[in-house]
Design a protein around this motif. Structure first.
Motif, PDB file in Angstrom:
ATOM      1  N   GLN A   1       0.831  -1.185   0.000  1.00 34.45           N
ATOM      2  CA  GLN A   1       0.000   0.000   0.000  1.00 34.45           C
ATOM      3  C   GLN A   1       0.876   1.249   0.000  1.00 34.45           C
ATOM      4  O   GLN A   1       1.937   1.276   0.604  1.00 34.45           O
ATOM      5  CB  GLN A   1      -0.898   0.003   1.241  1.00 34.45           C
ATOM      6  CG  GLN A   1      -1.996  -1.040   1.218  1.00 34.45           C
ATOM      7  CD  GLN A   1      -3.086  -0.702   0.229  1.00 34.45           C
ATOM      8  OE1 GLN A   1      -3.141   0.408  -0.282  1.00 34.45           O
ATOM      9  NE2 GLN A   1      -3.944  -1.665  -0.063  1.00 34.45           N
ATOM     10  N   PRO A   2       0.428   2.304  -0.694  1.00 34.83           N
ATOM     11  CA  PRO A   2       1.254   3.509  -0.781  1.00 34.83           C
ATOM     12  C   PRO A   2       1.369   4.238   0.536  1.00 34.83           C
ATOM     13  O   PRO A   2       0.410   4.318   1.304  1.00 34.83           O
ATOM     14  CB  PRO A   2       0.521   4.367  -1.821  1.00 34.83           C
ATOM     15  CG  PRO A   2      -0.887   3.880  -1.786  1.00 34.83           C
ATOM     16  CD  PRO A   2      -0.806   2.420  -1.479  1.00 34.83           C
ATOM     17  N   ARG A   3       2.521   4.769   0.788  1.00 38.99           N
ATOM     18  CA  ARG A   3       2.713   5.645   1.941  1.00 38.99           C
ATOM     19  C   ARG A   3       2.262   7.051   1.553  1.00 38.99           C
ATOM     20  O   ARG A   3       2.139   7.368   0.384  1.00 38.99           O
ATOM     21  CB  ARG A   3       4.182   5.632   2.349  1.00 38.99           C
ATOM     22  CG  ARG A   3       4.662   4.246   2.763  1.00 38.99           C
ATOM     23  CD  ARG A   3       6.169   4.201   2.869  1.00 38.99           C
ATOM     24  NE  ARG A   3       6.777   4.610   1.612  1.00 38.99           N
ATOM     25  CZ  ARG A   3       7.969   5.197   1.517  1.00 38.99           C
ATOM     26  NH1 ARG A   3       8.654   5.438   2.611  1.00 38.99           N
ATOM     27  NH2 ARG A   3       8.461   5.522   0.353  1.00 38.99           N
ATOM     28  N   THR A   4       2.030   7.897   2.539  1.00 39.14           N
ATOM     29  CA  THR A   4       1.375   9.178   2.282  1.00 39.14           C
ATOM     30  C   THR A   4       2.142  10.332   2.920  1.00 39.14           C
ATOM     31  O   THR A   4       2.618  10.224   4.041  1.00 39.14           O
ATOM     32  CB  THR A   4      -0.070   9.171   2.819  1.00 39.14           C
ATOM     33  OG1 THR A   4      -0.795   8.126   2.184  1.00 39.14           O
ATOM     34  CG2 THR A   4      -0.765  10.501   2.562  1.00 39.14           C
ATOM     35  N   ILE A   5       2.214  11.440   2.165  1.00 46.29           N
ATOM     36  CA  ILE A   5       2.689  12.714   2.709  1.00 46.29           C
ATOM     37  C   ILE A   5       1.607  13.756   2.482  1.00 46.29           C
ATOM     38  O   ILE A   5       1.048  13.860   1.380  1.00 46.29           O
ATOM     39  CB  ILE A   5       4.007  13.166   2.045  1.00 46.29           C
ATOM     40  CG1 ILE A   5       5.191  12.360   2.599  1.00 46.29           C
ATOM     41  CG2 ILE A   5       4.257  14.661   2.281  1.00 46.29           C
ATOM     42  CD1 ILE A   5       6.540  12.794   2.062  1.00 46.29           C
ATOM     43  N   ILE A   6       1.291  14.508   3.524  1.00 43.04           N
ATOM     44  CA  ILE A   6       0.400  15.657   3.407  1.00 43.04           C
ATOM     45  C   ILE A   6       1.251  16.874   3.069  1.00 43.04           C
ATOM     46  O   ILE A   6       2.249  17.150   3.745  1.00 43.04           O
ATOM     47  CB  ILE A   6      -0.369  15.900   4.712  1.00 43.04           C
ATOM     48  CG1 ILE A   6      -1.246  14.686   5.047  1.00 43.04           C
ATOM     49  CG2 ILE A   6      -1.222  17.160   4.616  1.00 43.04           C
ATOM     50  CD1 ILE A   6      -1.875  14.758   6.433  1.00 43.04           C
TER      51      ILE A   6
ATOM     52  N   VAL B   1      -5.656  12.719  11.925  1.00 51.29           N
ATOM     53  CA  VAL B   1      -4.547  11.912  12.443  1.00 51.29           C
ATOM     54  C   VAL B   1      -4.930  11.182  13.719  1.00 51.29           C
ATOM     55  O   VAL B   1      -4.371  10.139  14.047  1.00 51.29           O
ATOM     56  CB  VAL B   1      -3.281  12.775  12.660  1.00 51.29           C
ATOM     57  CG1 VAL B   1      -2.831  13.424  11.368  1.00 51.29           C
ATOM     58  CG2 VAL B   1      -3.505  13.827  13.743  1.00 51.29           C
ATOM     59  N   GLY B   2      -5.908  11.723  14.429  1.00 49.37           N
ATOM     60  CA  GLY B   2      -6.345  11.037  15.631  1.00 49.37           C
ATOM     61  C   GLY B   2      -7.058   9.728  15.365  1.00 49.37           C
ATOM     62  O   GLY B   2      -7.184   8.889  16.258  1.00 49.37           O
ATOM     63  N   LYS B   3      -7.524   9.531  14.130  1.00 45.87           N
ATOM     64  CA  LYS B   3      -8.260   8.322  13.769  1.00 45.87           C
ATOM     65  C   LYS B   3      -7.423   7.332  12.962  1.00 45.87           C
ATOM     66  O   LYS B   3      -7.928   6.282  12.575  1.00 45.87           O
ATOM     67  CB  LYS B   3      -9.508   8.700  12.974  1.00 45.87           C
ATOM     68  CG  LYS B   3     -10.509   9.514  13.774  1.00 45.87           C
ATOM     69  CD  LYS B   3     -11.695   9.933  12.923  1.00 45.87           C
ATOM     70  CE  LYS B   3     -12.694  10.760  13.736  1.00 45.87           C
ATOM     71  NZ  LYS B   3     -13.834  11.236  12.902  1.00 45.87           N
TER      72      LYS B   3
ATOM     73  N   LEU C   1       3.139   8.046   7.540  1.00 46.77           N
ATOM     74  CA  LEU C   1       2.649   9.377   7.223  1.00 46.77           C
ATOM     75  C   LEU C   1       3.792  10.373   7.334  1.00 46.77           C
ATOM     76  O   LEU C   1       4.706  10.198   8.139  1.00 46.77           O
ATOM     77  CB  LEU C   1       1.514   9.765   8.181  1.00 46.77           C
ATOM     78  CG  LEU C   1       0.700  11.015   7.853  1.00 46.77           C
ATOM     79  CD1 LEU C   1      -0.108  10.808   6.584  1.00 46.77           C
ATOM     80  CD2 LEU C   1      -0.235  11.349   9.015  1.00 46.77           C
ATOM     81  N   GLY C   2       3.747  11.417   6.517  1.00 48.53           N
ATOM     82  CA  GLY C   2       4.729  12.490   6.591  1.00 48.53           C
ATOM     83  C   GLY C   2       4.063  13.827   6.325  1.00 48.53           C
ATOM     84  O   GLY C   2       2.880  13.899   5.977  1.00 48.53           O
ATOM     85  N   LEU C   3       4.834  14.901   6.492  1.00 51.26           N
ATOM     86  CA  LEU C   3       4.297  16.252   6.305  1.00 51.26           C
ATOM     87  C   LEU C   3       5.340  17.143   5.645  1.00 51.26           C
ATOM     88  O   LEU C   3       6.487  17.207   6.090  1.00 51.26           O
ATOM     89  CB  LEU C   3       3.890  16.864   7.652  1.00 51.26           C
ATOM     90  CG  LEU C   3       3.391  18.315   7.599  1.00 51.26           C
ATOM     91  CD1 LEU C   3       2.011  18.384   6.951  1.00 51.26           C
ATOM     92  CD2 LEU C   3       3.360  18.941   8.993  1.00 51.26           C
ATOM     93  N   ILE C   4       4.921  17.821   4.583  1.00 50.34           N
ATOM     94  CA  ILE C   4       5.705  18.894   3.967  1.00 50.34           C
ATOM     95  C   ILE C   4       4.873  20.168   4.042  1.00 50.34           C
ATOM     96  O   ILE C   4       3.654  20.132   3.844  1.00 50.34           O
ATOM     97  CB  ILE C   4       6.048  18.562   2.505  1.00 50.34           C
ATOM     98  CG1 ILE C   4       7.264  17.625   2.448  1.00 50.34           C
ATOM     99  CG2 ILE C   4       6.332  19.819   1.687  1.00 50.34           C
ATOM    100  CD1 ILE C   4       7.710  17.261   1.040  1.00 50.34           C
TER     101      ILE C   4
ATOM    102  N   PRO D   1       6.251   5.119   9.921  1.00 49.18           N
ATOM    103  CA  PRO D   1       5.125   4.641  10.728  1.00 49.18           C
ATOM    104  C   PRO D   1       5.059   5.380  12.063  1.00 49.18           C
ATOM    105  O   PRO D   1       6.079   5.770  12.641  1.00 49.18           O
ATOM    106  CB  PRO D   1       5.445   3.156  10.948  1.00 49.18           C
ATOM    107  CG  PRO D   1       6.425   2.797   9.871  1.00 49.18           C
ATOM    108  CD  PRO D   1       7.225   4.040   9.636  1.00 49.18           C
ATOM    109  N   GLY D   2       3.845   5.598  12.541  1.00 45.18           N
ATOM    110  CA  GLY D   2       3.649   6.148  13.875  1.00 45.18           C
ATOM    111  C   GLY D   2       3.983   7.607  14.027  1.00 45.18           C
ATOM    112  O   GLY D   2       4.383   8.039  15.109  1.00 45.18           O
ATOM    113  N   THR D   3       3.842   8.407  12.957  1.00 47.64           N
ATOM    114  CA  THR D   3       4.206   9.827  13.030  1.00 47.64           C
ATOM    115  C   THR D   3       3.000  10.745  13.192  1.00 47.64           C
ATOM    116  O   THR D   3       3.133  11.956  13.072  1.00 47.64           O
ATOM    117  CB  THR D   3       4.978  10.236  11.767  1.00 47.64           C
ATOM    118  OG1 THR D   3       4.168   9.954  10.620  1.00 47.64           O
ATOM    119  CG2 THR D   3       6.303   9.498  11.655  1.00 47.64           C
ATOM    120  N   SER D   4       1.836  10.197  13.451  1.00 45.91           N
ATOM    121  CA  SER D   4       0.631  11.032  13.508  1.00 45.91           C
ATOM    122  C   SER D   4       0.772  12.173  14.507  1.00 45.91           C
ATOM    123  O   SER D   4       0.397  13.319  14.228  1.00 45.91           O
ATOM    124  CB  SER D   4      -0.581  10.161  13.883  1.00 45.91           C
ATOM    125  OG  SER D   4      -0.833   9.198  12.889  1.00 45.91           O
ATOM    126  N   GLY D   5       1.308  11.872  15.680  1.00 45.47           N
ATOM    127  CA  GLY D   5       1.475  12.909  16.684  1.00 45.47           C
ATOM    128  C   GLY D   5       2.431  14.004  16.237  1.00 45.47           C
ATOM    129  O   GLY D   5       2.191  15.190  16.472  1.00 45.47           O
TER     130      GLY D   5
END
Length: 393
Positions: free
Chosen positions: A30-35, A64-66, A73-76, A97-101
């Motif tokens: 499954q694809p990984r995701t960056i916002i 991200v809480g859900k 997950l990542g963020l740019i 993995p596990g970067t929601s916080g």
């Protein structure tokens, strides 16, 4: 008419979940995701009395809480540090993995100041996800259009061709219909979705389509080829795939994040296919392109330094024809030259291209010290041999 702020978070949350909720961390395919988050100054604009940045922060917190605890997950962010700077793009949270916080904290800490280099930000997100090697999804959240002289549609085409199952979803946050059309191609050209709402009915229709009608899966393909081959040589490539009318196999190079095609052939021409290796040593990528557009399989291949040698008499008479035996890549435009030793120019030459592995060259009329040169693709000398030309007896 402005849309009530209570609708906006629903749109944003649903769109983000579109790209992330179906991703199972237990499934490595499954694809990984960056916002990609808009941090431009226009995010201070208000919807129904509330700054858009506040709505965005609340929505990210809800999303991200859900997510599963081990979701990748990542963020740019762009435009969040400096005013008037098109290079203000930052990978704040690398995909893992596990970067929601971390993503939530980073969005809450963002400032909203600058320009909107959204095309380059999407490109950098794709690169951070190693989109040329594995499936990748980018979610762009923007309330404005590109302000840094790049074409979002051209960027989408570039990423689609260079990526393996690359998808971008675009969320037009408060854009008009005409504005949305100018960035929607980032989504539609990569098999993703553009989400925009002008009223409640339109929002419901868009969300139903996005959730209940997922993008069709891309067809599968494989490529089989040597791990390396000499530059300029012919390499055989076996393939499996949908064999569409316009399907191609190509060899490309990533230059500053952009794919450059060196050679390609239509799969209808056979199996295995033959491609010519590039003229420079280095790392390259083989791609299976469905309909010559969507990359559905890749394989790395290394171009090694070509080996060449020349065999000829040590001495020859002026004006005589000399037989020269050669080994080399025999690439297009390969030729053998004779030149004065130390000279940047040549006196005469002959192209290769036959399987006889020997050619004839006529020696200069003037006695002296010369050299024979194997010139790869009429650009680079990759083998030399001295030869002395003497006067006629």
């Amino acid at each position: 008419m402005p849309m009530p702020s209570r609708i906006r978070p629903t749109l944003l949350a649903s769109a983000l979940l579109l790209a992330t909720a179906s991703v199972s961390a237990s499934d490595p395919q499954q694809p990984r995701t960056i916002i990609v988050m808009d941090g431009s100054g226009s995010m201070w604009g208000q919807i129904d009395g509330r700054p858009k940045l506040e709505i965005a922060r609340e929505t990210v917190a809800d999303v991200v809480g859900k997510l599963p605890a081990n979701q990748t997950l990542g963020l740019i962010a762009y435009g969040h540090r400096r005013k008037g700077d098109c290079k203000d793009i930052e990978l704040i949270v690398p995909p893992a993995p596990g970067t929601s916080g971390k993503v939530l904290n980073a969005v809450n800490d963002m400032r909203f100041l600058g320009m909107t280099p959204l095309s380059e930000a999407v490109r950098q997100a794709a690169q951070a996800l190693r989109h040329t090697e594995q499936a990748a999804t980018v979610v762009l959240v923007t309330d404005g259009l590109e302000t840094c002289n790049l074409d979002p549609c051209a960027m989408a085409n570039e990423l689609e061709k260079s990526g393996v199952n690359f998808t971008a979803h675009v969320i037009g946050f408060g854009l008009t219909k005409d504005e949305g059309a100018k960035v929607a191609c980032l989504a539609t050209n990569t098999g993703g979705r553009y989400l925009q709402a002008s009223d409640g009915a339109g929002l419901s229709a868009a969300l139903r389509q996005a959730v209940s009608e997922p993008a069709p899966a891309k067809p599968a393909a494989t490529l089989s080829a040597p791990a390396s081959a000499p530059m300029g040589s012919q390499v055989a490539i076996k393939w499996t795939g949908p064999a569409g009318k316009l399907d191609t196999v190509a060899i490309v190079e990533q230059v500053d994040g952009k794919p450059t095609t060196h050679d390609y052939v239509y799969v209808k021409d056979g199996n295995p296919l033959t491609l010519t290796m590039p003229g420079e040593p280095g790392a390259y990528i083989l791609q299976y392109r469905h309909q010559d557009q969507t990359v559905i399989a890749t394989r790395p291949i290394q171009a090694s330094q070509a080996q060449a040698a020349l065999k000829a008499p040590d001495v020859a008479q002026a004006g005589s024809a000399v037989v020269i035996q050669w080994t080399g890549p025999n690439a297009s435009l390969d030729n053998i030259q004779i030149a004065e030793q130390g000279s940047d120019s040549y006196i005469t030459y002959t192209y290769l291209g036959s399987d006889s592995r020997q050619v004839e060259l006529t020696m200069p009329d003037q006695p002296g010290n010369y050299e024979l040169r194997y010139v790869f693709r009429d650009r680079e000398t990759i083998a030399t041999r001295p030869i002395r030309v003497v006067g006629k007896p």
